[in-house]
Design an enzyme around this catalytic site. Structure first.
Site, PDB file in Angstrom:
ATOM      1  N   HIS A 112       0.851  -1.543   0.283  1.00  0.00           N
ATOM      2  CA  HIS A 112       0.096  -0.305  -0.007  1.00  0.00           C
ATOM      3  C   HIS A 112       0.901   1.513  -0.057  1.00  0.00           C
ATOM      4  O   HIS A 112       1.970   1.094   0.450  1.00  0.00           O
ATOM      5  CB  HIS A 112      -0.921   0.498   1.078  1.00  0.00           C
ATOM      6  CG  HIS A 112      -2.248   1.136   1.402  1.00  0.00           C
ATOM      7  ND1 HIS A 112      -1.631   2.073   1.909  1.00  0.00           N
ATOM      8  CD2 HIS A 112      -3.409   1.331   1.193  1.00  0.00           C
ATOM      9  CE1 HIS A 112      -2.748   3.275   2.076  1.00  0.00           C
ATOM     10  NE2 HIS A 112      -3.976   2.432   1.579  1.00  0.00           N
ATOM     11  N   ASP A 189       3.069  -4.401   7.982  1.00  0.00           N
ATOM     12  CA  ASP A 189       1.697  -3.436   7.836  1.00  0.00           C
ATOM     13  C   ASP A 189       0.699  -4.552   8.290  1.00  0.00           C
ATOM     14  O   ASP A 189       0.085  -5.016   7.383  1.00  0.00           O
ATOM     15  CB  ASP A 189       1.802  -3.486   6.960  1.00  0.00           C
ATOM     16  CG  ASP A 189       1.101  -1.878   6.913  1.00  0.00           C
ATOM     17  OD1 ASP A 189       0.342  -2.419   7.025  1.00  0.00           O
ATOM     18  OD2 ASP A 189       1.038  -1.128   4.997  1.00  0.00           O
ATOM     19  N   GLN A 192      -4.253  -4.540   6.817  1.00  0.00           N
ATOM     20  CA  GLN A 192      -5.546  -6.008   6.927  1.00  0.00           C
ATOM     21  C   GLN A 192      -5.465  -7.015   6.867  1.00  0.00           C
ATOM     22  O   GLN A 192      -6.510  -8.338   7.240  1.00  0.00           O
ATOM     23  CB  GLN A 192      -5.289  -6.257   5.008  1.00  0.00           C
ATOM     24  CG  GLN A 192      -5.330  -5.110   4.255  1.00  0.00           C
ATOM     25  CD  GLN A 192      -7.239  -4.294   4.162  1.00  0.00           C
ATOM     26  OE1 GLN A 192      -7.461  -4.868   4.485  1.00  0.00           O
ATOM     27  NE2 GLN A 192      -7.204  -3.100   3.963  1.00  0.00           N
ATOM     28  N   LYS A 215     -10.135  -1.310  10.688  1.00  0.00           N
ATOM     29  CA  LYS A 215     -10.125  -2.483  10.259  1.00  0.00           C
ATOM     30  C   LYS A 215     -10.283  -2.869  11.248  1.00  0.00           C
ATOM     31  O   LYS A 215     -10.790  -4.343  10.734  1.00  0.00           O
ATOM     32  CB  LYS A 215      -8.890  -2.335   9.196  1.00  0.00           C
ATOM     33  CG  LYS A 215      -8.653  -1.301   8.391  1.00  0.00           C
ATOM     34  CD  LYS A 215      -8.208  -1.596   7.780  1.00  0.00           C
ATOM     35  CE  LYS A 215      -7.362  -0.037   6.195  1.00  0.00           C
ATOM     36  NZ  LYS A 215      -8.001   0.339   5.256  1.00  0.00           N
ATOM     37  N   CYS A 353      -4.624   2.679  -3.598  1.00  0.00           N
ATOM     38  CA  CYS A 353      -3.858   3.159  -2.721  1.00  0.00           C
ATOM     39  C   CYS A 353      -2.510   2.236  -3.271  1.00  0.00           C
ATOM     40  O   CYS A 353      -1.539   1.511  -2.655  1.00  0.00           O
ATOM     41  CB  CYS A 353      -3.576   3.186  -1.142  1.00  0.00           C
ATOM     42  SG  CYS A 353      -4.499   4.756  -1.087  1.00  0.00           S
TER      43      CYS A 353
HETATM   44  N1  PLP Z   1      -2.051  -0.565   4.732  1.00  0.00           N
HETATM   45  C1  PLP Z   1      -2.303  -0.967   3.981  1.00  0.00           C
HETATM   46  C2  PLP Z   1      -2.388  -2.766   3.708  1.00  0.00           C
HETATM   47  C3  PLP Z   1      -4.032  -1.008   4.488  1.00  0.00           C
HETATM   48  O1  PLP Z   1      -4.830  -1.402   3.560  1.00  0.00           O
HETATM   49  C4  PLP Z   1      -4.633   0.517   4.654  1.00  0.00           C
HETATM   50  C5  PLP Z   1      -5.491   1.230   4.007  1.00  0.00           C
HETATM   51  O2  PLP Z   1      -6.442   0.602   3.047  1.00  0.00           O
HETATM   52  C6  PLP Z   1      -3.548   1.254   4.714  1.00  0.00           C
HETATM   53  C7  PLP Z   1      -1.466   0.613   5.144  1.00  0.00           C
HETATM   54  C8  PLP Z   1      -3.535   2.591   5.303  1.00  0.00           C
HETATM   55  O3  PLP Z   1      -4.769   2.338   6.704  1.00  0.00           O
HETATM   56  P1  PLP Z   1      -4.626   3.932   7.393  1.00  0.00           P
HETATM   57  O4  PLP Z   1      -5.152   4.374   6.524  1.00  0.00           O
HETATM   58  O5  PLP Z   1      -6.071   3.470   8.184  1.00  0.00           O
HETATM   59  O6  PLP Z   1      -3.590   4.416   7.299  1.00  0.00           O
END
Ligand code: PLP
Length: 394
Positions: A112, A189, A192, A215, A353
């Protein structure tokens, strides 16, 4: 989940955008309302009952997170606004105090933007190099190539636990083990993964693990940065100001102990309490059963997709969560999404993203239906019935 009981465009809402954010159970909504109705005060500062009560709830929330991900210490749990802020905290701190010219930071092709851009900036600031581990045609990390990328210059390996676009579940434990053979710092990270499985940070043995509360059926604006005590001690603070200091003179300041060193300013107290309530909720259900249910949904989804010649699934990993990314014929994903919305079905369309991943795959984006435990097989069937209708409009 009161929001789910409504109609959109005159049709019962079918919410299939859980990878973007999950909906909130009533108990979480009530906990936030209750906090503001009865206990609201600033934390760690008060000489009064409300402040003491708010502090207790806030610190208990930290303990809930500690238990949920099996961290060794509560002070290894740092509150952030979410995954993005957590990764920025780590990347910025490492750029300032650890990374040097010639160092390498390995990420994967399925990351992401939140796990790409902070590292690009960190690399630029420190003179380190960003290296991208490729994926195979199924959308899985190419593990043997990843291993060849590791070398004595590898300073950081930052990878996602689960891909938000492909649903791929990465072998995090093995990724971490391999990285540690070269003494690299590991950052996972978990945005998900946290809502779709059991996370045990001591078992994974990663240095850092980050996720967002929203999430995991919790509120927006609250997230978690887990770090091993020794790593957090070495990392400089991301933001400075109140709460994060021990002493201040006009000339200088000294930092507070963990975790407060990373929590400048008034924290999101209601958010932390909301997240802890969500964790309590998740712990109260049959989590193994819920996961099995989600696996049935994605399996059913794939079966129905295989009956439609014009559905092309993006992400065929052997081990995946309940994320179903696809293209329909040569229709633009946003047209498919709009036509599904007309039928009350909420999906996400676009690059999710993950623009570099889209470039690798040579596609502009996908339609993504992502499931949670409250979705049903009937809803999956309705998605495909709706797609059959969509086809007639295209
Ligand atoms: N990393 C992953 C794999 C994600 O799916 C997301 C959000 O969709 C993020 C990071 C970023 O999360 P946040 O927007 O809650 O900071």
């Amino acid at each position: 989940f009161p929001i789910l009981d409504q109609k959109v465009k005159g049709k019962p809402l079918i919410y299939l955008d859980n990878a973007a954010t999950t909906q909130k159970p009533q108990i979480v909504i009530d906990a936030i309302s209750q906090f503001y109705s009865t206990t609201n005060a600033n934390v760690h500062r008060g000489a009064h009952t409300l402040s003491d009560d708010a502090t207790e709830l806030f610190e208990n929330a930290r303990n809930s997170v500690q238990g949920f991900i099996n961290a060794k210490h509560a002070h290894e749990i740092v509150w952030t606004r979410g995954t993005t802020e957590a990764i920025n905290t780590i990347a910025s701190g490492l750029a300032q105090s650890f990374l040097k010219p010639g160092d390498e930071i390995i990420i994967s092709a399925m990351e992401h933007h939140a796990n790409i851009v902070p590292w690009q900036v960190a690399a630029k600031r420190s003179g380190a190099k960003l290296v991208v581990a490729p994926i195979n045609e199924k959308g899985e990390l190419n593990f043997s190539i990843y291993k060849t990328l590791l070398n004595k210059n590898t300073a950081v390996v930052a990878m996602t636990h689960v891909s938000n676009t492909l649903g791929t579940i990465n072998q995090v434990k093995e990724i971490v083990q391999s990285a540690q053979q070269f003494n690299a710092i590991t950052v996972i990270d978990g945005a998900q993964a946290i809502g779709h499985g059991f996370v045990d940070v001591q078992d994974l043995n990663c240095d850092f693990y980050v996720f967002s509360g929203h999430k995991l059926f919790g509120p927006t604006g609250i997230g978690v940065l887990y770090g091993k005590e020794a790593r957090l001690e070495q990392l400089p603070p991301f933001q400075t100001g109140g709460e994060m200091i021990k002493t201040v003179t006009f000339q200088q300041a000294t930092w507070n102990e963990l975790p407060y060193k990373f929590e400048a300013g008034t924290p999101n107290v209601a958010g932390a309490i909301g997240l802890a309530t969500a964790i309590g909720y998740v712990n109260s259900i049959d989590r193994v059963g819920a996961l099995a249910h989600e696996q049935r949904l994605i399996k059913y989804c794939s079966e129905l997709a295989n009956n439609m010649d014009d559905i092309h699934i993006i992400g065929m990993a052997e081990n995946k969560t309940s994320i179903f990314s696809f293209l329909m014929g040569d229709a633009h994903p946003s047209d498919v999404g709009t036509l599904l919305n007309q039928q009350g079905i909420a999906v996400r369309t676009g690059h999710h993203c993950t623009m570099p991943l889209m470039n690798e795959l040579g596609i502009p984006g996908t339609v993504r239906a992502s499931f949670s435990m409250y979705n049903t097989e009937e809803e999956v069937a309705m998605l495909f019935a709706a797609l059959t209708k969509v086809r007639t409009f295209l």
